[in-house]
Design a protein around this motif. Structure first.
Motif, mmCIF file in Angstrom:
data_model
loop_
_atom_site.group_PDB
_atom_site.id
_atom_site.type_symbol
_atom_site.label_atom_id
_atom_site.label_comp_id
_atom_site.label_asym_id
_atom_site.label_seq_id
_atom_site.Cartn_x
_atom_site.Cartn_y
_atom_site.Cartn_z
ATOM 1 N N GLU A 62 0.850 -1.187 0.000
ATOM 2 C CA GLU A 62 0.000 0.000 0.000
ATOM 3 C C GLU A 62 0.883 1.233 0.000
ATOM 4 O O GLU A 62 1.901 1.285 0.692
ATOM 5 C CB GLU A 62 -0.880 -0.005 1.255
ATOM 6 C CG GLU A 62 -1.799 1.171 1.363
ATOM 7 C CD GLU A 62 -2.684 1.097 2.596
ATOM 8 O OE1 GLU A 62 -3.897 1.271 2.448
ATOM 9 O OE2 GLU A 62 -2.152 0.848 3.702
ATOM 10 N N TYR A 63 0.476 2.221 -0.797
ATOM 11 C CA TYR A 63 1.189 3.492 -0.868
ATOM 12 C C TYR A 63 0.242 4.592 -0.397
ATOM 13 O O TYR A 63 -0.824 4.796 -0.980
ATOM 14 C CB TYR A 63 1.659 3.783 -2.297
ATOM 15 C CG TYR A 63 2.639 2.749 -2.789
ATOM 16 C CD1 TYR A 63 3.971 2.815 -2.443
ATOM 17 C CD2 TYR A 63 2.211 1.686 -3.580
ATOM 18 C CE1 TYR A 63 4.872 1.851 -2.873
ATOM 19 C CE2 TYR A 63 3.098 0.722 -4.012
ATOM 20 C CZ TYR A 63 4.430 0.811 -3.656
ATOM 21 O OH TYR A 63 5.306 -0.150 -4.083
ATOM 22 N N VAL A 64 0.641 5.297 0.640
ATOM 23 C CA VAL A 64 -0.203 6.330 1.231
ATOM 24 C C VAL A 64 -0.324 7.513 0.278
ATOM 25 O O VAL A 64 0.677 8.007 -0.245
ATOM 26 C CB VAL A 64 0.364 6.783 2.596
ATOM 27 C CG1 VAL A 64 -0.452 7.936 3.162
ATOM 28 C CG2 VAL A 64 0.407 5.616 3.562
ATOM 29 N N ASP A 65 -1.553 7.936 0.069
ATOM 30 C CA ASP A 65 -1.852 9.127 -0.728
ATOM 31 C C ASP A 65 -2.017 10.280 0.259
ATOM 32 O O ASP A 65 -3.101 10.481 0.814
ATOM 33 C CB ASP A 65 -3.125 8.897 -1.538
ATOM 34 C CG ASP A 65 -3.537 10.108 -2.360
ATOM 35 O OD1 ASP A 65 -2.885 11.164 -2.253
ATOM 36 O OD2 ASP A 65 -4.521 9.993 -3.107
ATOM 37 N N TRP A 66 -0.941 10.994 0.505
ATOM 38 C CA TRP A 66 -0.946 12.045 1.514
ATOM 39 C C TRP A 66 -1.841 13.214 1.133
ATOM 40 O O TRP A 66 -2.367 13.905 1.998
ATOM 41 C CB TRP A 66 0.478 12.542 1.774
ATOM 42 C CG TRP A 66 1.360 11.474 2.327
ATOM 43 C CD1 TRP A 66 2.325 10.787 1.652
ATOM 44 C CD2 TRP A 66 1.346 10.937 3.648
ATOM 45 N NE1 TRP A 66 2.919 9.849 2.464
ATOM 46 C CE2 TRP A 66 2.333 9.927 3.712
ATOM 47 C CE3 TRP A 66 0.594 11.196 4.791
ATOM 48 C CZ2 TRP A 66 2.584 9.190 4.861
ATOM 49 C CZ3 TRP A 66 0.854 10.462 5.941
ATOM 50 C CH2 TRP A 66 1.836 9.478 5.965
ATOM 51 N N ALA A 67 -2.080 13.413 -0.152
ATOM 52 C CA ALA A 67 -2.884 14.556 -0.605
ATOM 53 C C ALA A 67 -4.385 14.281 -0.510
ATOM 54 O O ALA A 67 -5.140 15.093 0.013
ATOM 55 C CB ALA A 67 -2.517 14.929 -2.033
ATOM 56 N N ALA A 68 -4.826 13.145 -1.014
ATOM 57 C CA ALA A 68 -6.266 12.875 -1.100
ATOM 58 C C ALA A 68 -6.738 11.752 -0.182
ATOM 59 O O ALA A 68 -7.918 11.421 -0.166
ATOM 60 C CB ALA A 68 -6.639 12.548 -2.538
ATOM 61 N N SER A 69 -5.822 11.124 0.552
ATOM 62 C CA SER A 69 -6.154 10.016 1.465
ATOM 63 C C SER A 69 -6.825 8.840 0.763
ATOM 64 O O SER A 69 -7.669 8.169 1.336
ATOM 65 C CB SER A 69 -7.033 10.510 2.618
ATOM 66 O OG SER A 69 -6.342 11.450 3.390
ATOM 67 N N ASN A 70 -6.455 8.606 -0.470
ATOM 68 C CA ASN A 70 -6.980 7.477 -1.226
ATOM 69 C C ASN A 70 -5.792 6.572 -1.573
ATOM 70 O O ASN A 70 -5.246 6.635 -2.664
ATOM 71 C CB ASN A 70 -7.706 7.966 -2.489
ATOM 72 C CG ASN A 70 -8.518 6.870 -3.125
ATOM 73 O OD1 ASN A 70 -8.803 5.860 -2.495
ATOM 74 N ND2 ASN A 70 -8.891 7.067 -4.373
ATOM 75 N N ASP A 71 -5.404 5.739 -0.616
ATOM 76 C CA ASP A 71 -4.179 4.953 -0.729
ATOM 77 C C ASP A 71 -4.247 3.919 -1.859
ATOM 78 O O ASP A 71 -5.247 3.207 -2.008
ATOM 79 C CB ASP A 71 -3.899 4.227 0.585
ATOM 80 C CG ASP A 71 -3.705 5.188 1.743
ATOM 81 O OD1 ASP A 71 -3.580 6.401 1.500
ATOM 82 O OD2 ASP A 71 -3.682 4.726 2.890
ATOM 83 N N ALA A 72 -3.196 3.838 -2.641
ATOM 84 C CA ALA A 72 -3.080 2.829 -3.693
ATOM 85 C C ALA A 72 -2.745 1.485 -3.046
ATOM 86 O O ALA A 72 -1.929 1.419 -2.118
ATOM 87 C CB ALA A 72 -1.989 3.221 -4.677
ATOM 88 N N GLN A 73 -3.391 0.415 -3.538
ATOM 89 C CA GLN A 73 -3.188 -0.914 -2.973
ATOM 90 C C GLN A 73 -2.947 -1.922 -4.094
ATOM 91 O O GLN A 73 -3.667 -1.919 -5.095
ATOM 92 C CB GLN A 73 -4.416 -1.345 -2.172
ATOM 93 C CG GLN A 73 -4.727 -0.425 -1.028
ATOM 94 C CD GLN A 73 -5.984 -0.841 -0.292
ATOM 95 O OE1 GLN A 73 -6.579 -1.875 -0.561
ATOM 96 N NE2 GLN A 73 -6.384 -0.021 0.656
ATOM 97 N N TYR A 74 -1.958 -2.776 -3.882
ATOM 98 C CA TYR A 74 -1.599 -3.785 -4.871
ATOM 99 C C TYR A 74 -1.416 -5.121 -4.168
ATOM 100 O O TYR A 74 -0.787 -5.187 -3.110
ATOM 101 C CB TYR A 74 -0.306 -3.392 -5.600
ATOM 102 C CG TYR A 74 -0.449 -2.057 -6.286
ATOM 103 C CD1 TYR A 74 -0.966 -1.973 -7.574
ATOM 104 C CD2 TYR A 74 -0.101 -0.878 -5.628
ATOM 105 C CE1 TYR A 74 -1.134 -0.746 -8.195
ATOM 106 C CE2 TYR A 74 -0.266 0.355 -6.244
ATOM 107 C CZ TYR A 74 -0.780 0.416 -7.523
ATOM 108 O OH TYR A 74 -0.954 1.632 -8.131
ATOM 109 N N ARG A 75 -1.975 -6.169 -4.752
ATOM 110 C CA ARG A 75 -1.838 -7.511 -4.178
ATOM 111 C C ARG A 75 -1.463 -8.487 -5.278
ATOM 112 O O ARG A 75 -2.066 -8.494 -6.350
ATOM 113 C CB ARG A 75 -3.124 -7.958 -3.508
ATOM 114 C CG ARG A 75 -3.016 -9.332 -2.859
ATOM 115 C CD ARG A 75 -4.288 -9.755 -2.174
ATOM 116 N NE ARG A 75 -4.802 -8.769 -1.254
ATOM 117 C CZ ARG A 75 -4.443 -8.633 0.025
ATOM 118 N NH1 ARG A 75 -3.520 -9.433 0.521
ATOM 119 N NH2 ARG A 75 -4.987 -7.713 0.794
#
Length: 134
Positions: A62-75
């Motif tokens: 998971e990569y935190v989206d500090w601007a919009a709080s919509n974290d990218a997630q990859y599995r």
């Protein structure tokens, strides 16, 4: 995908990636055998199908989206042999080396970038990079 080595059953390795993902997410489908790494943005575990006992390494980043709080997630969920699962669980194979096991195998991929409403779920194949999130 006949060019890849065959693993698993019709449930855990279903041709339809969405069907396989559903099985992997169900309580009676695939269980965690051992948690290898459990950080807030990087989770690696060895799992096993309840129906056919196929082992998998599951890598979540998971990569935190500090601007919009919509974290990218990859599995990525990659089938592994029993010997490879044991090597992962006993530390002889690190989570970062797991991507090399993808050579010649298909694996279930779920990509949910910050700008997407839903994840894209598909089968992929080949070596993949294992990276820790932040």
């Amino acid at each position: 995908m006949t060019e890849f080595a065959t693993f698993g059953c019709e449930a855990c390795c279903a041709e339809d990636a969405l069907v396989a993902r559903e099985h992997h997410h169900s309580y009676s489908g695939v269980r965690i055998e051992k948690m290898i790494q459990d950080d807030s943005h990087f989770i690696v575990s060895v799992k096993r199908c309840e129906l056919c006992s196929q082992a998998f390494v599951s890598v979540f980043t998971e990569y935190v989206d500090w601007a919009a709080s919509n974290d990218a997630q990859y599995r990525t969920v990659l089938p592994v042999t029993d010997a490879e699962a044991a090597d992962l669980m006993e530390g002889r194979l690190t989570p970062h080396q797991a991507g090399a096991l993808g050579r010649g195998r298909r694996y279930l991929q779920s990509d949910w970038p910050s700008d997407a409403d839903d994840p894209t779920v598909y089968w992929s194949g080949g070596v993949f990079e294992v990276r820790e999130g932040y």
